[in-house]
Enzyme design. Structure first.
Site, mmCIF file in Angstrom:
data_model
loop_
_atom_site.group_PDB
_atom_site.id
_atom_site.type_symbol
_atom_site.label_atom_id
_atom_site.label_comp_id
_atom_site.label_asym_id
_atom_site.label_seq_id
_atom_site.Cartn_x
_atom_site.Cartn_y
_atom_site.Cartn_z
ATOM 1 N N LYS A 34 -5.660 2.141 -15.312
ATOM 2 C CA LYS A 34 -5.169 2.112 -16.696
ATOM 3 C C LYS A 34 -4.746 3.501 -17.148
ATOM 4 O O LYS A 34 -3.668 3.693 -17.699
ATOM 5 C CB LYS A 34 -6.254 1.576 -17.645
ATOM 6 C CG LYS A 34 -6.655 0.142 -17.389
ATOM 7 C CD LYS A 34 -7.643 -0.358 -18.425
ATOM 8 C CE LYS A 34 -8.968 0.366 -18.406
ATOM 9 N NZ LYS A 34 -9.711 0.231 -17.140
ATOM 10 N N THR A 35 -5.616 4.450 -16.910
ATOM 11 C CA THR A 35 -5.305 5.812 -17.342
ATOM 12 C C THR A 35 -4.113 6.342 -16.555
ATOM 13 O O THR A 35 -3.236 7.024 -17.095
ATOM 14 C CB THR A 35 -6.536 6.722 -17.175
ATOM 15 O OG1 THR A 35 -7.615 6.138 -17.910
ATOM 16 C CG2 THR A 35 -6.284 8.113 -17.694
ATOM 17 N N ASP A 222 -5.653 5.330 -24.929
ATOM 18 C CA ASP A 222 -6.575 5.029 -23.825
ATOM 19 C C ASP A 222 -7.890 4.526 -24.423
ATOM 20 O O ASP A 222 -8.205 4.820 -25.577
ATOM 21 C CB ASP A 222 -6.830 6.306 -22.998
ATOM 22 C CG ASP A 222 -7.329 5.985 -21.588
ATOM 23 O OD1 ASP A 222 -7.539 4.786 -21.283
ATOM 24 O OD2 ASP A 222 -7.511 6.924 -20.787
ATOM 25 N N GLU A 223 -8.683 3.798 -23.659
ATOM 26 C CA GLU A 223 -10.011 3.314 -24.076
ATOM 27 C C GLU A 223 -9.940 2.601 -25.438
ATOM 28 O O GLU A 223 -10.750 2.857 -26.332
ATOM 29 C CB GLU A 223 -11.006 4.489 -24.167
ATOM 30 C CG GLU A 223 -11.058 5.380 -22.930
ATOM 31 C CD GLU A 223 -11.989 4.855 -21.833
ATOM 32 O OE1 GLU A 223 -12.586 3.772 -22.003
ATOM 33 O OE2 GLU A 223 -12.077 5.535 -20.788
ATOM 34 N N GLN A 253 -16.193 -2.412 -21.066
ATOM 35 C CA GLN A 253 -16.615 -1.012 -21.154
ATOM 36 C C GLN A 253 -16.756 -0.554 -22.600
ATOM 37 O O GLN A 253 -16.738 0.636 -22.882
ATOM 38 C CB GLN A 253 -15.615 -0.114 -20.429
ATOM 39 C CG GLN A 253 -15.595 -0.334 -18.926
ATOM 40 C CD GLN A 253 -14.739 0.715 -18.234
ATOM 41 O OE1 GLN A 253 -15.056 1.889 -18.231
ATOM 42 N NE2 GLN A 253 -13.635 0.286 -17.653
ATOM 43 N N ARG A 600 -18.319 4.210 -12.180
ATOM 44 C CA ARG A 600 -17.869 5.597 -11.993
ATOM 45 C C ARG A 600 -17.877 5.978 -10.521
ATOM 46 O O ARG A 600 -17.291 6.964 -10.117
ATOM 47 C CB ARG A 600 -18.774 6.605 -12.750
ATOM 48 C CG ARG A 600 -18.866 6.509 -14.262
ATOM 49 C CD ARG A 600 -17.538 6.424 -14.917
ATOM 50 N NE ARG A 600 -17.157 5.042 -15.155
ATOM 51 C CZ ARG A 600 -15.909 4.650 -15.342
ATOM 52 N NH1 ARG A 600 -14.914 5.491 -15.315
ATOM 53 N NH2 ARG A 600 -15.621 3.383 -15.550
HETATM 54 P P1 ATP Z 1 -11.560 3.373 -16.221
HETATM 55 O O1 ATP Z 1 -11.648 1.975 -16.757
HETATM 56 O O2 ATP Z 1 -12.815 3.776 -15.551
HETATM 57 O O3 ATP Z 1 -11.067 4.344 -17.242
HETATM 58 P P2 ATP Z 1 -8.899 3.267 -15.143
HETATM 59 O O4 ATP Z 1 -8.490 1.849 -15.186
HETATM 60 O O5 ATP Z 1 -8.406 4.150 -16.209
HETATM 61 O O6 ATP Z 1 -10.470 3.333 -15.021
HETATM 62 P P3 ATP Z 1 -7.836 5.243 -13.340
HETATM 63 O O7 ATP Z 1 -8.815 6.301 -13.619
HETATM 64 O O8 ATP Z 1 -6.474 5.352 -13.906
HETATM 65 O O9 ATP Z 1 -8.470 3.809 -13.710
HETATM 66 O O10 ATP Z 1 -7.681 5.008 -11.770
HETATM 67 C C1 ATP Z 1 -8.817 4.889 -10.925
HETATM 68 C C2 ATP Z 1 -8.540 5.541 -9.600
HETATM 69 O O11 ATP Z 1 -7.615 4.764 -8.860
HETATM 70 C C3 ATP Z 1 -7.909 6.925 -9.737
HETATM 71 O O12 ATP Z 1 -8.423 7.746 -8.722
HETATM 72 C C4 ATP Z 1 -6.444 6.632 -9.542
HETATM 73 O O13 ATP Z 1 -5.770 7.772 -9.077
HETATM 74 C C5 ATP Z 1 -6.467 5.531 -8.498
HETATM 75 N N1 ATP Z 1 -5.273 4.651 -8.555
HETATM 76 C C6 ATP Z 1 -4.851 3.930 -9.607
HETATM 77 N N2 ATP Z 1 -3.729 3.242 -9.292
HETATM 78 C C7 ATP Z 1 -3.440 3.530 -8.021
HETATM 79 C C8 ATP Z 1 -2.390 3.132 -7.112
HETATM 80 N N3 ATP Z 1 -1.435 2.296 -7.458
HETATM 81 N N4 ATP Z 1 -2.432 3.642 -5.859
HETATM 82 C C9 ATP Z 1 -3.404 4.482 -5.468
HETATM 83 N N5 ATP Z 1 -4.399 4.895 -6.270
HETATM 84 C C10 ATP Z 1 -4.427 4.427 -7.538
HETATM 85 MG MG MG Z 2 -9.386 5.299 -17.657
#
Ligand code: ATP
Ligand code: MG
Length: 740
Positions: A34-35, A222-223, A253, A600
């Site tokens: 997402k981030t 975000d969040e 979350q 995490r």
């Molecule tokens: P959270 O809910 O914990 O905030 P998030 O959904 O924001 O998580 P991110 O932090 O954006 O998730 O991504 C999680 C991990 O997965 C990061 O290390 C990111 O670089 C990796 N990632 C996300 N998308 C891809 C992709 N398409 N290919 C490879 N790695 C990815």
């Molecule tokens: Mg995130």
């Protein structure tokens, strides 16, 4: 710049990045990117020249997250990042708006932002003026009312008719209104004002609203699951015209309900922004299959959730989640630090390791152990234990009692809590001490028999000095724990925090209790203070490889290869106060917090609990957290159980060669109970190891000094080289460690 940032994304992620026009909600589980999508989307908007960096409003949850996003976007778009003026937390963006438009909000642009202590002071003044009985309506009662209203986006004039059935409603409205006026006279704003006042200005001033609606051509959040009403209203107002708002969130979350966050903001997104596109991301890129499985099985115990598909992108099952049961909190800290030593021996960067705790008081045990074992660490999102104001205050009292001529400590505590010995008196005492070339304490003893001070300060100083003397007299008569408790009581220091009754003051009291508990590890006050000066000296530079120690709340959005979650005990986690105050809602929020913690971890996750924990100096038995038993058995590695007879950690499967029987649908907790894990544990069985055979060069472990090597033995007096230097210790305090 070629848009190669797109090639690293999966199909849904790319769709979310490309869908720039119109409202968009990305609803997806932890680690699904997402981030990453938000960051790429921001880069895309700039890259495609849809907007200047200064026209994008991007909201993150912490300042750290904002900085990280800035770095990541910078990597994609280069120096254009410098124009990103509106990337930050809600509060930092609110503060920026309010500084620009301070005059319209009856403030000056250099207004001060008050912390909780200051807020309470102002409320106290107000209730005095309004003649309100402080005993019936304590200041913190009004503070929490005011914060609630501010979280809801309600200024004083809007609350008059709302919720009239709350006890003391009218009084609260009156206090709220006078409090706001007083803040404005003090040219100050509290945290809530940083959002409430901009909201109010935008609502009341059409041309201002127009201006910002056209400045912000794109909004990214975000969040989103943790936004409260005032934040939500601000977002809605600012993005109403162009509707280019993209929010990402995960209902599983949501962990800030206690601060007014409302998951319904996600549920209502489609209604609020008609034609909203909803994108779901279903692949988790962060964690191994076992870790993700553990997280999913835990959160499935929550009833109140939207439910999402989430599967692992990572092929590797990875290691199973380790659940470790330990005898005491000391053992638990030692277990974690031993595991970290193993990580260090693999030459891994410690920045990829985190220890996540439910409450800040839990950090002390780990900080001490890390310092003794020379494990570098940093505390994220708060001061380190010994740097906390209340801990410094208590230590200052203790140091003063041991050494009354310690002027800095004297100055620190003479008027804490307030005893009418403020700056003027202190200046006079200082002058006199300089003339006499003596300490503040010595000169005070002389001054109280003269007329150098006015009648009132003189009486106060007299009673302060006689209090210090009475404590000193007791140093050799009562034990150091009793003495400390006496000091905290006589001095009114504990009462000062007790009277405040804010969540902040409660956590300060918890920290003080933790400190008192820690005293029992030392023979005397002097010995304890030596230890403290040793641990206080360690400085906190931030560039090198260090273990991250933080609360679960501040771990949001972050990821680490190794994650430790100690203190998985009923009462600690789930936190008893949340259960008492909010019942099942509280429990579900605690469970989401555990889910945040677990997700995490990228590769290794260690959950542990201590069967006995010292609470206020006494050992109390604890029960393993229900969350442990809610994790599917297939994701967990067998726990190692402390065997009180062999005094060793033995493996569960070793004891029962038929592990399958136990795997049969049983939870971890049931399995532990089944083997009598909680029965007959006697602390004394464990402390003394009379029969061990110690010889030079043997590796040993000492509870207080950590690991070391034996240099010489003289009956039961053993000389050991520890990391902190040579010490003579008693054999009975040592435990043999494998030499390799
Ligand atoms: P959270 O809910 O914990 O905030 P998030 O959904 O924001 O998580 P991110 O932090 O954006 O998730 O991504 C999680 C991990 O997965 C990061 O290390 C990111 O670089 C990796 N990632 C996300 N998308 C891809 C992709 N398409 N290919 C490879 N790695 C990815
Ligand atoms: Mg995130």
């Amino acid at each position: 710049m070629s848009p190669n940032y797109l090639s690293d994304l999966n199909e849904q992620q790319r769709a979310a990045v490309m869908h720039t026009e119109g409202p968009l909600l990305i609803l997806a589980g932890a680690g699904t990117g997402k981030t990453r999508v938000l960051t790429s989307r921001l880069a895309h908007i700039i890259d495609q020249k849809k907007a200047f960096p200064s026209n994008i409003l991007a909201v993150t949850f912490t300042n750290k997250a904002a900085r990280e996003m800035q770095v990541r976007i910078g990597n994609i778009i280069g120096s254009a990042i410098e124009g990103m003026n509106w990337l930050g937390t809600f509060h930092s963006i609110g503060a920026k708006l309010l500084r620009i438009h301070a005059e319209e909000a009856n403030l000056k642009s250099d207004f001060t932002i008050l912390d909780t202590d200051d807020q309470l002071k102002v409320i106290k003044e107000v209730i005095k003026i309004l003649n309100i009985d402080e005993k019936r309506f304590p200041p913190r009662y009004f503070l929490s009312q005011i914060e609630n209203w501010k979280n809801k986006g309600l200024p004083p004039e809007k609350v008059a008719n709302s919720e009239p059935d709350i006890i003391g409603h009218e009084k609260s409205v009156e206090v709220y209104s006078s409090y706001q006026k007083r803040l404005s006279r003090l040219n100050s704003a509290d945290f809530g004002d940083l959002l409430l006042l901009p909201l109010k200005l935008l609502k009341e001033n059409d041309s201002l609203l127009n201006k910002y609606q056209s400045i912000f051509s794109y909004t990214l959040v975000d969040e989103y699951q943790d936004t409260n009403s005032v934040q939500y209203l601000l977002l809605k107002l600012l993005s109403q015209r162009n509707l280019n708002i993209a929010c990402v969130g995960d209902d599983d979350q949501s962990i800030y309900g206690w601060r007014g966050a409302d998951v319904n903001n996600i549920l209502n997104f489609e209604k609020d922004f008609s034609g909203a596109k909803i994108i779901r991301l279903e692949k988790n890129y962060r964690s191994t299959k076992n870790i993700l499985g553990a997280a999913r099985s835990l959160i499935s115990n929550n009833k109140d959730r939207l439910g999402k598909e989430l599967s692992s992108y990572i092929e590797d099952d990875g290691d199973k989640v380790k659940i470790k049961s330990l005898y005491s909190a000391e053992d638990e800290a030692r277990f974690v630090s031993d595991e970290i030593d193993t990580i260090i021996s693999k030459n891994e960067n410690l920045n990829n390791t985190a220890v996540l705790v439910r409450a800040s008081f839990q950090m002390r045990e780990f900080e001490d152990r890390f310092i003794i074992n020379s494990i570098p660490y940093r505390v994220i999102g708060g001061p380190r234990f010994y740097e906390r104001q209340e801990i410094r205050d208590v230590i200052a009292y203790l140091q003063l009692v041991v050494n009354p001529n310690h002027d800095l400590k004297f100055e620190r505590v003479i008027n804490t809590p307030r005893r009418g010995l403020g700056d003027t008196t202190l200046r006079k005492i200082n002058d006199a001490a300089r003339r006499d070339n003596t300490s503040l304490y010595d000169i005070s003893k002389k001054i109280i028999d003269t007329d150098e001070l006015g009648a009132n300060p003189r009486t106060q100083l007299k009673s302060f000095i006689s209090m210090v003397d009475s404590w000193r007299e007791k140093i050799n008569k009562v034990d150091h724990i009793t003495l400390t408790e006496l000091i905290l009581e006589d001095s009114g220091y504990i009462a000062m925090w007790e009277n405040e009754k804010t969540p902040n003051s409660e956590s300060r009291i918890e920290n003080i209790k933790e400190l008192i508990g820690q005293l029992s590890e030392f023979q005397s006050l002097a010995e304890f203070l030596d230890h403290v000066s040793l641990v206080m000296d360690v400085e906190n530079d931030d560039n090198t490889s260090k273990v991250n120690l933080m609360t679960l709340h501040s771990a949001k959005g972050l990821e680490f290869d190794y994650v430790f979650m100690p203190g998985m005990e009923e009462g600690v986690f789930p936190n008893q106060r949340s259960l008492d105050e909010k019942g099942n809602t509280g429990l579900e929020e605690e469970r989401r917090l555990a889910h945040v913690g677990i997700t995490r971890a990228k590769k290794y996750l260690f959950l542990s609990y201590a069967q006995n924990r010292r609470v206020y100096g006494n050992y109390t038995q604890s029960i393993a957290s229900r969350f442990l038993s809610e994790i599917g058995f297939e994701f967990i590695e067998e726990e190692l159980i402390y065997d009180t007879y062999t005094q060793q950690y033995s493996s569960f499967s070793g004891k029962n060669n038929n592990q399958k029987n136990y795997a049969n649908g049983r939870t971890a907790l049931e399995r532990l109970q089944a083997i009598g894990h909680f029965d007959n544990l006697e602390y004394d069985d464990l402390t003394f190891n009379q029969d061990i055979n110690i010889s030079p060069n043997q590796r040993v472990f000492h509870t207080k000094f950590g690991y070391g090597t034996v240099i010489d033995c003289d009956n039961d007096r053993i000389e050991v080289e520890f990391k902190t230097g040579k010490k003579i210790v008693l054999a009975s305090y040592l435990e043999l460690v494998n030499n390799d």
